[in-house]
Design a protein around this motif. Structure first.
Motif, PDB file in Angstrom:
ATOM      1  N   ILE A 105      -3.556 -69.379 -27.372  1.00 30.96           N
ATOM      2  CA  ILE A 105      -3.515 -68.899 -28.533  1.00 30.96           C
ATOM      3  C   ILE A 105      -4.635 -67.957 -27.255  1.00 30.96           C
ATOM      4  O   ILE A 105      -5.925 -68.064 -26.445  1.00 30.96           O
ATOM      5  N   ILE A 106      -4.027 -66.434 -28.376  1.00 33.26           N
ATOM      6  CA  ILE A 106      -4.973 -65.356 -27.208  1.00 33.26           C
ATOM      7  C   ILE A 106      -6.138 -64.814 -27.988  1.00 33.26           C
ATOM      8  O   ILE A 106      -5.813 -64.824 -29.116  1.00 33.26           O
ATOM      9  N   THR A 107      -7.400 -65.339 -27.973  1.00 28.79           N
ATOM     10  CA  THR A 107      -8.418 -64.522 -28.217  1.00 28.79           C
ATOM     11  C   THR A 107      -9.609 -63.931 -27.146  1.00 28.79           C
ATOM     12  O   THR A 107     -10.607 -63.987 -27.609  1.00 28.79           O
ATOM     13  N   ALA A 108      -8.542 -62.866 -26.929  1.00 28.33           N
ATOM     14  CA  ALA A 108      -9.350 -61.776 -25.662  1.00 28.33           C
ATOM     15  C   ALA A 108     -10.162 -60.428 -26.705  1.00 28.33           C
ATOM     16  O   ALA A 108     -10.554 -59.658 -26.184  1.00 28.33           O
ATOM     17  N   GLY A 109     -10.110 -60.521 -27.989  1.00 23.00           N
ATOM     18  CA  GLY A 109     -11.350 -59.033 -28.087  1.00 23.00           C
ATOM     19  C   GLY A 109     -10.150 -58.506 -27.743  1.00 23.00           C
ATOM     20  O   GLY A 109      -9.819 -58.037 -28.508  1.00 23.00           O
ATOM     21  N   ASN A 110     -11.443 -57.206 -27.369  1.00 23.81           N
ATOM     22  CA  ASN A 110     -10.663 -55.910 -27.213  1.00 23.81           C
ATOM     23  C   ASN A 110     -10.327 -56.624 -25.167  1.00 23.81           C
ATOM     24  O   ASN A 110      -9.726 -54.896 -24.287  1.00 23.81           O
ATOM     25  N   GLY A 111      -9.640 -57.576 -24.483  1.00 24.42           N
ATOM     26  CA  GLY A 111      -9.203 -57.374 -23.526  1.00 24.42           C
ATOM     27  C   GLY A 111     -10.056 -57.834 -22.534  1.00 24.42           C
ATOM     28  O   GLY A 111     -11.537 -57.931 -23.209  1.00 24.42           O
ATOM     29  N   ALA A 112     -10.098 -58.288 -21.232  1.00 23.84           N
ATOM     30  CA  ALA A 112     -10.888 -58.615 -20.066  1.00 23.84           C
ATOM     31  C   ALA A 112     -11.990 -57.598 -20.277  1.00 23.84           C
ATOM     32  O   ALA A 112     -12.169 -56.152 -19.778  1.00 23.84           O
ATOM     33  N   LYS A 172       0.057 -53.578 -32.166  1.00 21.43           N
ATOM     34  CA  LYS A 172       0.291 -51.951 -32.783  1.00 21.43           C
ATOM     35  C   LYS A 172      -1.543 -51.511 -32.458  1.00 21.43           C
ATOM     36  O   LYS A 172      -2.639 -52.314 -32.330  1.00 21.43           O
ATOM     37  N   SER A 173      -1.496 -50.581 -32.307  1.00 17.18           N
ATOM     38  CA  SER A 173      -2.962 -50.382 -32.283  1.00 17.18           C
ATOM     39  C   SER A 173      -3.548 -50.665 -30.907  1.00 17.18           C
ATOM     40  O   SER A 173      -4.662 -50.961 -31.517  1.00 17.18           O
ATOM     41  N   ASN A 174      -3.179 -51.828 -30.403  1.00 15.15           N
ATOM     42  CA  ASN A 174      -4.190 -51.903 -29.405  1.00 15.15           C
ATOM     43  C   ASN A 174      -4.656 -53.697 -29.681  1.00 15.15           C
ATOM     44  O   ASN A 174      -5.325 -53.792 -29.812  1.00 15.15           O
ATOM     45  N   THR A 175      -3.921 -54.270 -30.720  1.00 14.52           N
ATOM     46  CA  THR A 175      -3.897 -55.488 -31.126  1.00 14.52           C
ATOM     47  C   THR A 175      -2.821 -55.773 -30.995  1.00 14.52           C
ATOM     48  O   THR A 175      -1.171 -55.277 -30.832  1.00 14.52           O
ATOM     49  N   ILE A 176      -2.812 -57.328 -31.050  1.00 16.01           N
ATOM     50  CA  ILE A 176      -1.253 -58.460 -30.717  1.00 16.01           C
ATOM     51  C   ILE A 176      -0.851 -59.039 -32.206  1.00 16.01           C
ATOM     52  O   ILE A 176      -1.792 -59.538 -33.486  1.00 16.01           O
ATOM     53  N   VAL A 177       0.648 -58.534 -33.204  1.00  5.74           N
ATOM     54  CA  VAL A 177       0.473 -58.456 -34.851  1.00  5.74           C
ATOM     55  C   VAL A 177       1.443 -60.007 -34.717  1.00  5.74           C
ATOM     56  O   VAL A 177       1.067 -60.665 -33.897  1.00  5.74           O
ATOM     57  N   VAL A 178       0.484 -61.108 -35.579  1.00  5.03           N
ATOM     58  CA  VAL A 178       1.287 -62.282 -35.962  1.00  5.03           C
ATOM     59  C   VAL A 178       1.371 -62.160 -37.262  1.00  5.03           C
ATOM     60  O   VAL A 178       1.032 -61.451 -38.118  1.00  5.03           O
ATOM     61  N   ASN A 179       1.891 -63.252 -37.763  1.00  9.46           N
ATOM     62  CA  ASN A 179       1.732 -63.307 -38.836  1.00  9.46           C
ATOM     63  C   ASN A 179       1.087 -64.305 -39.345  1.00  9.46           C
ATOM     64  O   ASN A 179      -0.052 -64.947 -39.578  1.00  9.46           O
ATOM     65  N   SER A 180       1.629 -64.644 -40.804  1.00 14.79           N
ATOM     66  CA  SER A 180       0.411 -65.836 -41.586  1.00 14.79           C
ATOM     67  C   SER A 180       0.014 -67.056 -40.773  1.00 14.79           C
ATOM     68  O   SER A 180      -1.047 -68.078 -41.322  1.00 14.79           O
ATOM     69  N   ARG A 181       0.670 -67.552 -40.255  1.00 19.34           N
ATOM     70  CA  ARG A 181       0.843 -68.881 -39.120  1.00 19.34           C
ATOM     71  C   ARG A 181      -0.556 -68.221 -37.680  1.00 19.34           C
ATOM     72  O   ARG A 181      -0.817 -69.454 -36.904  1.00 19.34           O
ATOM     73  N   MET A 182      -0.641 -67.137 -37.725  1.00 21.73           N
ATOM     74  CA  MET A 182      -1.085 -66.589 -36.382  1.00 21.73           C
ATOM     75  C   MET A 182      -1.130 -67.047 -35.203  1.00 21.73           C
ATOM     76  O   MET A 182      -1.001 -66.362 -33.876  1.00 21.73           O
ATOM     77  N   GLU A 183       0.547 -66.392 -35.302  1.00 28.33           N
ATOM     78  CA  GLU A 183       1.457 -66.701 -34.019  1.00 28.33           C
ATOM     79  C   GLU A 183       2.420 -65.586 -33.792  1.00 28.33           C
ATOM     80  O   GLU A 183       2.536 -65.319 -34.899  1.00 28.33           O
ATOM     81  N   ILE A 216       6.616 -64.272 -29.706  1.00 32.80           N
ATOM     82  CA  ILE A 216       6.896 -65.736 -29.262  1.00 32.80           C
ATOM     83  C   ILE A 216       6.224 -66.325 -29.485  1.00 32.80           C
ATOM     84  O   ILE A 216       5.254 -66.982 -29.756  1.00 32.80           O
ATOM     85  N   GLU A 217       7.224 -67.808 -29.523  1.00 28.98           N
ATOM     86  CA  GLU A 217       6.993 -69.011 -30.441  1.00 28.98           C
ATOM     87  C   GLU A 217       6.294 -68.793 -29.415  1.00 28.98           C
ATOM     88  O   GLU A 217       6.422 -69.417 -28.128  1.00 28.98           O
ATOM     89  N   GLY A 218       5.347 -70.448 -29.933  1.00 31.70           N
ATOM     90  CA  GLY A 218       3.903 -70.577 -28.968  1.00 31.70           C
ATOM     91  C   GLY A 218       2.696 -70.537 -28.241  1.00 31.70           C
ATOM     92  O   GLY A 218       1.452 -70.564 -27.844  1.00 31.70           O
ATOM     93  N   ILE A 219       3.033 -69.007 -28.496  1.00 26.39           N
ATOM     94  CA  ILE A 219       1.902 -67.493 -28.332  1.00 26.39           C
ATOM     95  C   ILE A 219       1.506 -67.223 -30.018  1.00 26.39           C
ATOM     96  O   ILE A 219       1.442 -66.672 -30.378  1.00 26.39           O
ATOM     97  N   TYR A 220      -0.112 -67.754 -29.940  1.00 24.09           N
ATOM     98  CA  TYR A 220      -0.573 -67.491 -30.992  1.00 24.09           C
ATOM     99  C   TYR A 220      -1.882 -66.072 -30.850  1.00 24.09           C
ATOM    100  O   TYR A 220      -2.072 -66.436 -29.366  1.00 24.09           O
TER     101      TYR A 220
END
Lengths: 82, 338
Positions: free
Chosen positions: B115-122, B262-273, B276-280
């Motif tokens: 699960i990536i919760t990296a805000g604006n990156g490192a 997309k614009s420096n953010t990671i696109v997720v679906n309604s499951r926060m997925e 890539i399957e397994g990466i949220y």
């Protein structure tokens, strides 16, 4: 020497650091994204000399290097490139 | 060779949303590891505005950023997650057995889901950029203080004018032989109260001075400054140098992991997925239609990401969790609560 400033709103993360350092230069839009008050973020109006130190503080404090400062007025092109 | 431990969920980014994600993953009985680039947890809250009040956290009319981080840490620590600080993730690759190999600047970690919760990156501390900086490496040039006692009896110079510079100067004052704070202007950005406290203390305040060179043989022995207005030089003998020039963050290698960006953010679906399957992803780093970048919404995305990751790891697990009252009640009954 004249100083001009503009915020790259593409990279601004709305953290609020610049407005805290330089409230007379930067404010935030409805989304919290910063802009230069002086000329609605066009970067073509000279920063008053007495605010230059505040501007330097804001520049140093911006965590995404979104504040751009130049001795020449900005054009749309230079902001995108910056 | 010892087999490396494979964690159920590895969280990239120890900001507020990462900490809550870790708590929630613990509550759903997943083994959890957090990887964070800074030597501290809390993300922007700790790095940028620890003393600011936040008014839009559910249940808190107002709470200081640092206090919120402390509370999140306490909540999370009930499940004793593994925390790896000072590591920046460089790549994530799926291994042959369907797990993920997460390689940082230090080591490789293994997880069933990420699960990536990296805000604006490192985040990285903003480096000092003057003559001599590279020569000394990390010998006695510090961007963080992890152990105050290492400065006992030392002559310490602190650079910076913000809250962390002033706070560290105050913390070091009773321990170090001498503390000198150097800032390029007379006015400090730090909280007025802290600046006043510093003026009353033994901390030597040198303003307006700018550093021009760090000098010495094996380590920094002298810092060479100039007075900002007159240009007059000044040399100070030092044992240790602490630089507090704030932080910079960037998405960095995340862009190269094969995720849809997309614009420096990671696109997720309604499951926060992610794609890539397994990466949220959750929090400021993720985007979807109608996304609002707030801590409050990140706190909502965390359980969604965790619960779906849990079902991904163990298809027999339900996405919809039990209420925390039932889960924690069981935990306390079994005597495993901290």
């Amino acid at each position: 020497m004249a100083t001009y400033t503009v915020v790259n709103q593409e990279t601004c993360i709305a953290c609020g650091a610049c407005g805290a350092s330089a409230p007379e230069i930067f404010d935030y839009n409805d989304e919290g994204i910063a802009f230069a008050i002086l000329d609605d973020n066009l970067g073509i109006t000279e920063v008053p000399h007495e605010l230059e130190e505040d501007l330097k503080d804001a520049l140093d404090g911006c965590p995404t290097d979104s504040i751009k400062v130049s001795s020449e007025p900005f054009t749309c092109k230079s902001v995108q490139a910056g | 060779m010892k087999q490396p431990e494979v964690f159920d969920i590895t969280i990239i980014g120890g900001g507020p949303v990462g900490l809550f994600t870790a708590f929630y993953a613990g509550m759903r009985q997943a083994s959890v590891k957090i990887i964070e680039s800074l030597p501290q947890l809390g993300g922007q809250l700790s790095a940028l505005y620890p003393k600011k009040y936040i008014y839009d956290i559910a249940g808190f009319p107002k709470v200081r950023a640092k206090e919120l981080v402390d509370q999140l840490r306490e909540q999370m620590n009930q499940f004793e997650p593994t925390i790896c600080l000072k590591q920046s993730v460089e790549s994530i690759v799926r291994t042959g057995d369907g797990k993920f190999a997460i390689t940082t600047n230090e080591e490789t970690h293994y997880a069933k889901a990420v699960i990536i919760t990296a805000g604006n990156g490192a985040f990285q501390p903003r480096k000092m950029n003057i003559e001599g900086v590279d020569k000394f490496g990390n010998a006695n040039l510090h961007y963080f203080v992890q152990d105050l006692t290492q400065f006992a009896g030392k002559k310490v110079v602190v650079f910076g004018g913000g809250d962390s510079a002033v706070d560290w100067a105050l913390m070091l004052e009773p321990i170090a032989e001498k503390v000198t704070i150097i800032h390029r202007r007379d006015k400090f950005r730090a909280h007025e109260h802290s600046v006043e406290q510093m003026k009353q203390s033994k901390v030597e305040i040198l303003t307006p001075y700018v550093p021009v060179q760090l000098a010495g043989d094996e380590k920094i022995e002298r810092v060479i400054l100039t007075e900002a207005k007159s240009g007059e030089p000044l040399e100070i003998e030092v044992d240790d140098v602490l630089v507090n020039y704030g932080f910079v963050s960037s998405l960095g290698p995340i862009k190269d992991w094969g995720l849809e960006i997309k614009s420096n953010t990671i696109v997720v679906n309604s499951r926060m997925e992610t794609n890539i399957e397994g990466i949220y992803a959750a929090g400021d780093i993720c985007t979807y239609e109608g996304k609002v970048k707030l801590i409050a919404s990140g706190f909502g995305e965390a359980p969604t990401a965790v619960s779906n990751a849990k079902a991904y790891i163990d298809p027999s697990a339900k996405v919809q969790p039990l209420h925390s009252t039932s889960i924690m009640g069981e935990k306390e009954k079994s005597g495993s609560a901290v």
